[in-house]
Write a protein that holds these residues in place. Structure first.
Motif, PDB file in Angstrom:
ATOM      1  N   CYS A  54      -0.418  12.890  -9.446  1.00 62.04           N
ATOM      2  CA  CYS A  54      -0.551  12.008 -10.605  1.00 62.04           C
ATOM      3  C   CYS A  54      -0.708  10.536 -10.233  1.00 62.04           C
ATOM      4  N   GLY A  55      -0.265  10.145  -9.052  1.00 60.06           N
ATOM      5  CA  GLY A  55      -0.330   8.750  -8.646  1.00 60.06           C
ATOM      6  C   GLY A  55       0.725   7.871  -9.293  1.00 60.06           C
ATOM      7  N   GLU A  56       1.653   8.487 -10.028  1.00 53.58           N
ATOM      8  CA  GLU A  56       2.676   7.733 -10.751  1.00 53.58           C
ATOM      9  C   GLU A  56       4.104   8.155 -10.395  1.00 53.58           C
ATOM     10  N   GLY A  57       4.258   9.044  -9.394  1.00 50.12           N
ATOM     11  CA  GLY A  57       5.584   9.509  -9.007  1.00 50.12           C
ATOM     12  C   GLY A  57       6.220  10.444 -10.008  1.00 50.12           C
ATOM     13  N   GLN A  58       5.400  11.158 -10.779  1.00 46.86           N
ATOM     14  CA  GLN A  58       5.933  12.035 -11.816  1.00 46.86           C
ATOM     15  C   GLN A  58       5.785  13.529 -11.521  1.00 46.86           C
ATOM     16  N   CYS A  59       4.862  13.909 -10.619  1.00 45.72           N
ATOM     17  CA  CYS A  59       4.585  15.340 -10.438  1.00 45.72           C
ATOM     18  C   CYS A  59       5.189  15.936  -9.178  1.00 45.72           C
ATOM     19  N   GLY A  60       5.503  15.124  -8.184  1.00 44.89           N
ATOM     20  CA  GLY A  60       6.136  15.609  -6.968  1.00 44.89           C
ATOM     21  C   GLY A  60       5.195  16.177  -5.919  1.00 44.89           C
ATOM     22  N   ALA A  61       3.898  16.207  -6.172  1.00 41.90           N
ATOM     23  CA  ALA A  61       2.956  16.749  -5.184  1.00 41.90           C
ATOM     24  C   ALA A  61       2.991  15.959  -3.877  1.00 41.90           C
ATOM     25  N   CYS A  62       3.324  14.694  -3.956  1.00 36.59           N
ATOM     26  CA  CYS A  62       3.313  13.812  -2.789  1.00 36.59           C
ATOM     27  C   CYS A  62       4.693  13.643  -2.145  1.00 36.59           C
ATOM     28  N   THR A  63       5.623  14.530  -2.459  1.00 37.27           N
ATOM     29  CA  THR A  63       6.984  14.391  -1.951  1.00 37.27           C
ATOM     30  C   THR A  63       7.029  14.456  -0.427  1.00 37.27           C
ATOM     31  N   ARG A  73       0.849  -1.197   0.000  1.00 38.39           N
ATOM     32  CA  ARG A  73       0.000   0.000   0.000  1.00 38.39           C
ATOM     33  C   ARG A  73       0.887   1.250   0.000  1.00 38.39           C
ATOM     34  N   PRO A  74       0.574   2.251  -0.816  1.00 41.14           N
ATOM     35  CA  PRO A  74       1.402   3.460  -0.873  1.00 41.14           C
ATOM     36  C   PRO A  74       1.402   4.228   0.452  1.00 41.14           C
ATOM     37  N   LEU A  75       2.562   4.749   0.795  1.00 41.66           N
ATOM     38  CA  LEU A  75       2.707   5.566   1.996  1.00 41.66           C
ATOM     39  C   LEU A  75       1.722   6.733   1.971  1.00 41.66           C
ATOM     40  N   LEU A  76       1.480   7.306   0.812  1.00 40.56           N
ATOM     41  CA  LEU A  76       0.548   8.425   0.682  1.00 40.56           C
ATOM     42  C   LEU A  76      -0.824   8.086   1.256  1.00 40.56           C
ATOM     43  N   GLU A  77      -1.340   6.914   0.928  1.00 40.30           N
ATOM     44  CA  GLU A  77      -2.648   6.506   1.436  1.00 40.30           C
ATOM     45  C   GLU A  77      -2.629   6.372   2.951  1.00 40.30           C
ATOM     46  N   VAL A  78      -1.575   5.800   3.483  1.00 43.07           N
ATOM     47  CA  VAL A  78      -1.472   5.622   4.930  1.00 43.07           C
ATOM     48  C   VAL A  78      -1.427   6.986   5.618  1.00 43.07           C
ATOM     49  N   LEU A  79      -0.606   7.899   5.087  1.00 42.71           N
ATOM     50  CA  LEU A  79      -0.513   9.236   5.684  1.00 42.71           C
ATOM     51  C   LEU A  79      -1.868   9.924   5.698  1.00 42.71           C
ATOM     52  N   ASP A  91      14.276   9.363   5.652  1.00 41.42           N
ATOM     53  CA  ASP A  91      15.688   9.404   6.061  1.00 41.42           C
ATOM     54  C   ASP A  91      16.425  10.527   5.340  1.00 41.42           C
ATOM     55  N   GLY A  92      15.742  11.654   5.143  1.00 35.56           N
ATOM     56  CA  GLY A  92      16.347  12.823   4.518  1.00 35.56           C
ATOM     57  C   GLY A  92      16.350  12.832   3.009  1.00 35.56           C
ATOM     58  N   ASN A  93      15.879  11.764   2.394  1.00 37.71           N
ATOM     59  CA  ASN A  93      15.851  11.668   0.926  1.00 37.71           C
ATOM     60  C   ASN A  93      14.441  11.865   0.406  1.00 37.71           C
ATOM     61  N   ARG A  94      14.336  12.558  -0.743  1.00 39.66           N
ATOM     62  CA  ARG A  94      13.028  12.760  -1.364  1.00 39.66           C
ATOM     63  C   ARG A  94      12.458  11.436  -1.846  1.00 39.66           C
ATOM     64  N   GLU A  95      11.196  11.260  -1.569  1.00 38.94           N
ATOM     65  CA  GLU A  95      10.474  10.092  -2.089  1.00 38.94           C
ATOM     66  C   GLU A  95       9.087  10.540  -2.496  1.00 38.94           C
ATOM     67  N   HIS A  96       8.573   9.902  -3.530  1.00 44.56           N
ATOM     68  CA  HIS A  96       7.191  10.133  -3.945  1.00 44.56           C
ATOM     69  C   HIS A  96       6.327   9.146  -3.159  1.00 44.56           C
ATOM     70  N   ALA A  97       5.552   9.677  -2.230  1.00 46.94           N
ATOM     71  CA  ALA A  97       4.759   8.836  -1.331  1.00 46.94           C
ATOM     72  C   ALA A  97       3.694   8.031  -2.067  1.00 46.94           C
ATOM     73  N   CYS A  98       3.316   8.463  -3.270  1.00 49.92           N
ATOM     74  CA  CYS A  98       2.279   7.736  -4.021  1.00 49.92           C
ATOM     75  C   CYS A  98       2.789   6.396  -4.554  1.00 49.92           C
ATOM     76  N   THR A  99       4.104   6.255  -4.668  1.00 52.93           N
ATOM     77  CA  THR A  99       4.671   5.008  -5.189  1.00 52.93           C
ATOM     78  C   THR A  99       5.603   4.330  -4.179  1.00 52.93           C
ATOM     79  N   PHE A 100       5.673   4.864  -2.965  1.00 54.25           N
ATOM     80  CA  PHE A 100       6.569   4.340  -1.940  1.00 54.25           C
ATOM     81  C   PHE A 100       5.768   3.407  -1.025  1.00 54.25           C
ATOM     82  N   PRO A 101       6.012   2.102  -1.094  1.00 52.99           N
ATOM     83  CA  PRO A 101       5.205   1.165  -0.308  1.00 52.99           C
ATOM     84  C   PRO A 101       5.463   1.282   1.192  1.00 52.99           C
ATOM     85  N   ILE A 102       4.421   1.086   1.954  1.00 53.64           N
ATOM     86  CA  ILE A 102       4.499   1.175   3.412  1.00 53.64           C
ATOM     87  C   ILE A 102       5.551   0.216   3.968  1.00 53.64           C
ATOM     88  N   GLU A 103       5.682  -0.944   3.360  1.00 50.70           N
ATOM     89  CA  GLU A 103       6.669  -1.923   3.807  1.00 50.70           C
ATOM     90  C   GLU A 103       8.084  -1.338   3.759  1.00 50.70           C
TER      91      GLU A 103
END
Length: 156
Positions: free
Chosen positions: A41-50, A22-28, A54-66
């Motif tokens: 966008c839900g595809e990690g292309q627009c950066g709205a979900c950044t 499940r994407p981190l975005l949904e959990v948040l 651990d200090g690194n940028r991630e797109h929460a829409c494609t970053f799995p909770i695991e």
């Protein structure tokens, strides 16, 4: 199959039951009611979900909770301290570097990550770094000024 995950978000520990992919975005947004991180966008292309992991940028829409479990996650809600805006937030406000504001949380977090790496970035470095964040209102000139102002304000 749902599993239990331990997350540290904005310095606070949370336990969440979820599917591992499940994407981190949904959990948040849905489980923890941290709605500052936006769905774009839900595809990690627009950066709205950044968010910062651990200090690194991630797109929460494609970053799995695991993958987020056991790591330090920073969202826009975690930047201000003691009722005072973070210098990057203040710079964006001072420069009016937003119009609709939808991209702003992702832009701000990306800027935080940039300034951690390059405290005095050039225009070219800012443009290259923020290339992963889209502003549909085309507020890029103000965003560029805000990043430079943030670099001046941020005393680390």
């Amino acid at each position: 199959m749902k599993r239990q995950f331990e997350l540290t978000i904005n310095g606070q520990r949370h336990t969440v039951r979820s599917e591992p992919d499940r994407p981190l975005l949904e959990v948040l947004r849905e489980d923890l009611e941290l709605t500052g991180t936006k769905y774009g966008c839900g595809e990690g292309q627009c950066g709205a979900c950044t968010v910062l992991v651990d200090g690194n940028r991630e797109h929460a829409c494609t970053f799995p909770i695991e993958k987020a479990a056991g790591r330090s996650i920073l969202t826009i809600e975690g930047l201000a301290r003691n009722g005072q805006l973070h210098p990057v937030q203040q710079a964006f406000l001072d420069e009016q570097a937003f119009q609709c504001g939808y991209c702003t949380p992702g832009m701000i977090l990306s800027t935080v990550a940039l300034l951690e790496r390059r405290p005095r970035p050039t225009d070219a470095e800012i443009r290259q770094w923020l290339n992963a964040n889209l502003c549909r209102c085309c507020g890029y000139p103000r965003i560029l000024r805000a990043v430079h102002r943030a670099a001046r304000l941020w005393q680390r």
